[in-house]
Design a protein around this motif. Structure first.
Motif, PDB file in Angstrom:
ATOM      1  N   ARG A  47      46.918  50.956  50.179  1.00  0.00           N
ATOM      2  CA  ARG A  47      47.231  50.540  48.805  1.00  0.00           C
ATOM      3  C   ARG A  47      48.348  49.506  48.783  1.00  0.00           C
ATOM      4  O   ARG A  47      48.297  48.521  48.044  1.00  0.00           O
ATOM      5  N   LYS A  48      49.375  49.738  49.613  1.00  0.00           N
ATOM      6  CA  LYS A  48      50.492  48.792  49.652  1.00  0.00           C
ATOM      7  C   LYS A  48      50.028  47.425  50.143  1.00  0.00           C
ATOM      8  O   LYS A  48      50.453  46.381  49.624  1.00  0.00           O
ATOM      9  N   GLU A  51      48.142  45.704  47.334  1.00  0.00           N
ATOM     10  CA  GLU A  51      49.073  45.228  46.303  1.00  0.00           C
ATOM     11  C   GLU A  51      49.790  43.964  46.769  1.00  0.00           C
ATOM     12  O   GLU A  51      49.929  43.000  46.007  1.00  0.00           O
ATOM     13  N   GLN A  57      46.328  46.320  41.597  1.00  0.00           N
ATOM     14  CA  GLN A  57      47.502  46.651  40.794  1.00  0.00           C
ATOM     15  C   GLN A  57      47.436  48.129  40.436  1.00  0.00           C
ATOM     16  O   GLN A  57      46.401  48.624  40.001  1.00  0.00           O
ATOM     17  N   TYR A  67      43.770  52.325  39.006  1.00  0.00           N
ATOM     18  CA  TYR A  67      43.528  51.210  39.933  1.00  0.00           C
ATOM     19  C   TYR A  67      42.906  50.037  39.176  1.00  0.00           C
ATOM     20  O   TYR A  67      41.869  50.196  38.541  1.00  0.00           O
TER      21      TYR A  67
END
Length: 204
Positions: A47-48, A51, A57, A67
């Motif tokens: 996820r990081k 992003e 986002q 999400y």
């Protein structure tokens, strides 16, 4: 691959593919683990990456992560209306919403009713007790499940054993290992600070 997808790892690509297939929105981590085969730590790291690459986002709706797909060609943002297609094959911008004017009677200023000439004293209204549900007063205290576990999944099993099968685990958007756990059985929530070390998954 499109856009910034080439700049992320294989686990991030796998996570992105599942999010795209579901169209974004609220996705439970159990679903992401089942569809990707990734561990909790790999999902957080993926996820990081997404992003940072501008492909995802994360926001919160209540206690749940939301999400939103971003920065991808021909992929509208989650929750946005699709573009209309013209007869010539081009795309048209979505029409602005039409706001109906308020009825005249709603626009009129409110006038308070005239004061009553009745000088009789009305009986005071009975105040509602602060807790009208007698069962809520007898709910047991919600236990705090802390300690050292093998991994996130083992801690989740311990939570379900102690707090009931119907729980929701929400991760903080700051990514500092803070989680909020809500139990439907206890009708309450608790906050935990976690850390993954060589000794295991530490929960405080």
């Amino acid at each position: 691959m499109r856009g910034g997808v080439n700049m992320v790892s294989a686990k991030a690509e796998k996570l992105l593919a599942v999010i795209q297939a579901k169209g974004g929105g609220i996705l439970d981590e159990y679903l992401l683990r089942d569809k990707t085969g990734l561990s909790h730590g790999s999902i957080v790291a993926g996820r990081k990456e997404l992003e940072t690459a501008g492909l995802l986002q994360l926001t919160k709706q209540g206690r749940k992560l939301y999400y939103t797909l971003t920065g991808q060609e021909n992929a509208p943002l989650t929750g946005q209306p699709p573009l209309a297609t013209s007869p010539a094959g081009g795309s048209l911008a979505p029409a602005p919403p039409v706001v109906s004017p308020a009825p005249a009677e709603r626009q009129a200023a409110y006038s308070p009713p005239p004061a009553s000439d009745d000088t009789s004293t009305a009986a005071p209204a009975m105040a509602e007790p602060p807790n009208s549900d007698p069962a809520a007063a007898f709910l047991p205290a919600m236990p705090h499940i802390a300690g050292t576990f093998y991994d996130f999944d083992e801690w989740t099993d311990a939570l379900m054993n102690a707090l009931g099968a119907c729980i929701y685990i929400s991760e903080s958007l700051t990514g500092d290992g803070t989680y909020t756990v809500y139990s439907h059985e206890y009708e309450g929530e608790d906050t935990y600070l976690t850390e993954t070390t060589e000794d295991g998954f530490i929960v405080q």
